[in-house]
Design an enzyme around this catalytic site. Sequence first.
Site, PDB file in Angstrom:
ATOM      1  N   CYS A  56     -35.204  75.614   4.423  1.00  0.00           N
ATOM      2  CA  CYS A  56     -36.540  75.512   4.576  1.00  0.00           C
ATOM      3  C   CYS A  56     -37.405  76.349   5.738  1.00  0.00           C
ATOM      4  O   CYS A  56     -38.613  76.491   5.900  1.00  0.00           O
ATOM      5  CB  CYS A  56     -37.309  74.631   5.722  1.00  0.00           C
ATOM      6  SG  CYS A  56     -36.970  72.642   5.127  1.00  0.00           S
TER       7      CYS A  56
ATOM      8  N   ASN B 251     -42.069  67.964   0.935  1.00  0.00           N
ATOM      9  CA  ASN B 251     -41.234  68.958   1.087  1.00  0.00           C
ATOM     10  C   ASN B 251     -40.446  69.271   0.251  1.00  0.00           C
ATOM     11  O   ASN B 251     -39.140  69.297  -0.040  1.00  0.00           O
ATOM     12  CB  ASN B 251     -40.475  68.219   2.582  1.00  0.00           C
ATOM     13  CG  ASN B 251     -39.803  69.294   3.012  1.00  0.00           C
ATOM     14  OD1 ASN B 251     -39.337  70.829   3.146  1.00  0.00           O
ATOM     15  ND2 ASN B 251     -38.679  69.555   4.317  1.00  0.00           N
TER      16      ASN B 251
ATOM     17  N   HIS C  15     -44.763  73.865   7.448  1.00  0.00           N
ATOM     18  CA  HIS C  15     -43.317  74.390   7.383  1.00  0.00           C
ATOM     19  C   HIS C  15     -44.808  72.527   6.888  1.00  0.00           C
ATOM     20  O   HIS C  15     -44.086  71.778   7.486  1.00  0.00           O
ATOM     21  CB  HIS C  15     -42.352  74.097   7.566  1.00  0.00           C
ATOM     22  CG  HIS C  15     -40.941  73.162   6.415  1.00  0.00           C
ATOM     23  ND1 HIS C  15     -41.325  73.824   5.507  1.00  0.00           N
ATOM     24  CD2 HIS C  15     -39.992  72.711   7.022  1.00  0.00           C
ATOM     25  CE1 HIS C  15     -40.424  73.006   4.619  1.00  0.00           C
ATOM     26  NE2 HIS C  15     -40.516  72.237   5.617  1.00  0.00           N
TER      27      HIS C  15
HETATM   28  N1  ACO Z   1     -39.413  53.335   3.549  1.00  0.00           N
HETATM   29  C1  ACO Z   1     -39.385  51.640   3.828  1.00  0.00           C
HETATM   30  N2  ACO Z   1     -38.427  52.372   5.547  1.00  0.00           N
HETATM   31  C2  ACO Z   1     -37.735  52.691   5.488  1.00  0.00           C
HETATM   32  C3  ACO Z   1     -38.039  54.312   4.492  1.00  0.00           C
HETATM   33  C4  ACO Z   1     -38.377  54.646   3.434  1.00  0.00           C
HETATM   34  N3  ACO Z   1     -38.361  55.217   2.956  1.00  0.00           N
HETATM   35  N4  ACO Z   1     -37.331  55.133   5.453  1.00  0.00           N
HETATM   36  C5  ACO Z   1     -36.422  54.388   6.474  1.00  0.00           C
HETATM   37  N5  ACO Z   1     -37.099  53.447   6.458  1.00  0.00           N
HETATM   38  C6  ACO Z   1     -36.316  51.838   7.756  1.00  0.00           C
HETATM   39  C7  ACO Z   1     -35.093  52.747   8.173  1.00  0.00           C
HETATM   40  O1  ACO Z   1     -34.250  52.203   7.462  1.00  0.00           O
HETATM   41  C8  ACO Z   1     -35.699  52.172   9.869  1.00  0.00           C
HETATM   42  O2  ACO Z   1     -35.376  50.933  10.051  1.00  0.00           O
HETATM   43  P1  ACO Z   1     -34.524  49.802  10.746  1.00  0.00           P
HETATM   44  O3  ACO Z   1     -35.962  50.471  11.838  1.00  0.00           O
HETATM   45  O4  ACO Z   1     -34.954  48.874  10.287  1.00  0.00           O
HETATM   46  O5  ACO Z   1     -33.087  50.654  11.197  1.00  0.00           O
HETATM   47  C9  ACO Z   1     -36.591  52.489   9.836  1.00  0.00           C
HETATM   48  O6  ACO Z   1     -37.602  52.578   8.939  1.00  0.00           O
HETATM   49  C10 ACO Z   1     -37.559  53.549  11.061  1.00  0.00           C
HETATM   50  O7  ACO Z   1     -36.470  54.158  10.845  1.00  0.00           O
HETATM   51  P2  ACO Z   1     -36.659  55.930  11.315  1.00  0.00           P
HETATM   52  O8  ACO Z   1     -35.858  57.111  10.556  1.00  0.00           O
HETATM   53  O9  ACO Z   1     -36.230  55.689  12.569  1.00  0.00           O
HETATM   54  O10 ACO Z   1     -37.896  56.451  11.217  1.00  0.00           O
HETATM   55  P3  ACO Z   1     -38.815  57.685  11.828  1.00  0.00           P
HETATM   56  O11 ACO Z   1     -40.377  56.729  12.100  1.00  0.00           O
HETATM   57  O12 ACO Z   1     -38.569  58.483  11.891  1.00  0.00           O
HETATM   58  O13 ACO Z   1     -39.610  58.270  10.871  1.00  0.00           O
HETATM   59  C11 ACO Z   1     -38.796  60.439   9.023  1.00  0.00           C
HETATM   60  C12 ACO Z   1     -37.897  59.050   9.347  1.00  0.00           C
HETATM   61  C13 ACO Z   1     -39.858  60.401   8.340  1.00  0.00           C
HETATM   62  C14 ACO Z   1     -37.220  60.983   8.127  1.00  0.00           C
HETATM   63  C15 ACO Z   1     -38.634  61.530  10.092  1.00  0.00           C
HETATM   64  O14 ACO Z   1     -36.976  61.027  11.425  1.00  0.00           O
HETATM   65  C16 ACO Z   1     -38.907  62.290   9.459  1.00  0.00           C
HETATM   66  O15 ACO Z   1     -39.835  63.134   9.306  1.00  0.00           O
HETATM   67  N6  ACO Z   1     -37.922  63.640  10.475  1.00  0.00           N
HETATM   68  C17 ACO Z   1     -38.060  65.061   9.627  1.00  0.00           C
HETATM   69  C18 ACO Z   1     -37.724  64.924   9.084  1.00  0.00           C
HETATM   70  C19 ACO Z   1     -37.480  66.550   8.803  1.00  0.00           C
HETATM   71  O16 ACO Z   1     -38.574  67.075   9.260  1.00  0.00           O
HETATM   72  N7  ACO Z   1     -36.811  67.025   7.906  1.00  0.00           N
HETATM   73  C20 ACO Z   1     -36.511  68.691   7.638  1.00  0.00           C
HETATM   74  C21 ACO Z   1     -36.512  69.284   6.248  1.00  0.00           C
HETATM   75  S1  ACO Z   1     -36.405  70.352   6.595  1.00  0.00           S
HETATM   76  C22 ACO Z   1     -34.783  70.572   4.981  1.00  0.00           C
HETATM   77  O17 ACO Z   1     -34.154  71.787   5.669  1.00  0.00           O
HETATM   78  C23 ACO Z   1     -33.978  70.599   4.250  1.00  0.00           C
END
Ligand code: ACO
Length: 312
Positions: free
Chosen positions: A113, A269, A239
């Site tokens: 990214c 993203n 980003h």
């Molecule tokens: N729909 C519904 N529920 C979901 C989904 C979904 N799509 N995805 C995960 N959940 C659930 C999980 O299973 C979990 O359930 P549980 O509590 O019963 O176990 C719950 O939601 C919470 O999951 P978390 O992962 O703790 O949720 P969080 O609030 O952290 O949000 C997210 C997840 C959006 C991925 C966040 O952590 C985030 O944005 N992280 C950064 C990601 C990012 O920026 N990545 C960069 C990529 S860059 C590159 O180089 C490719």
Amino acid sequence: MGSRLVGYGSYLPEKIMTNQDFEKIMDTTDEWIVQRTGMRERHFAAENETVADMATIAAQRALTAAGLTVDDIDMVIVATTSPELDFPSVGVQVLGQLGATRDQPAFDVRGACTGYIYGLHCARAFFSTAMHRRIMIIGVEKMSRFLDMNDRSTAVLFGDGAGALIFEHSTSSYSGIIDTVVMADGKCFDMLHGSPDHKIIMNGPETYKKAVTLMPGAAQYIMDHAGITAENVDWIIPHQANLRIIQSGASRLGFPLEKILVTVDKHANTSGASGVLAMAYGMDNGIIKQGQLILYPAFGSGLTWGASLIRV
Ligand code: ACO
């Protein structure tokens, strides 16, 4: 020795995948996706549409906007993480698709990214030595290639698209690519990486924690390095990984929300294409005006992170 922006172009595939479309194929809801990420829809490339195809359309649009042809470009740098082929580079494929008739260098950079900033960083170095007159930088991704529709925690987060910027050498150091900083930390490999079978392996919460400190840190570093403050910046285009990360970073830096350009709701993203797509969106819609100063911080797999300052 510096540069100035002479043209830009972007491309988003026709197919739009909404949160409601995901509701139909996996256990998720529009409400969860919007609350946790700010995303509402993203574009997905057609199956036979390649990274090079998308990059070429964006590049042609940038050339047309600049009144140039591909033979006027002295170097092509492509930031991408999702090329279908190991070789040749997407940059070389773009030259071929655009019908270049002269010899010119083209190569890809892989910074996930942060790739687009790595590309800008290279271009800035070449401009500082006046080695090349015109450089095209393309950010392009087909992240949908990597998505596992059985993994709801990553499948909803990404989109496809391409953006291209053309910079020309200038004697002014106050226009074009003004400054760049790029970093990497290989110790964080486990947090976010691709797998041999082309899937995304991500520890979302850990990545989130890193992102909310690294992006504002890079933004502050580059402002200090350039001797400016938040007041001098017209737009910050972080980003576009997650709206909550964007808002948290802005508040850490003391940037008012009105100065933050957000496209994560429309594009999700798009990794290395995210910053250039957001910038093109801002210029297309009259949000970003000529002469304005844009601060673009990013982070991504690696971990990699960095920031760039561009005057459009
Ligand atoms: N729909 C519904 N529920 C979901 C989904 C979904 N799509 N995805 C995960 N959940 C659930 C999980 O299973 C979990 O359930 P549980 O509590 O019963 O176990 C719950 O939601 C919470 O999951 P978390 O992962 O703790 O949720 P969080 O609030 O952290 O949000 C997210 C997840 C959006 C991925 C966040 O952590 C985030 O944005 N992280 C950064 C990601 C990012 O920026 N990545 C960069 C990529 S860059 C590159 O180089 C490719």
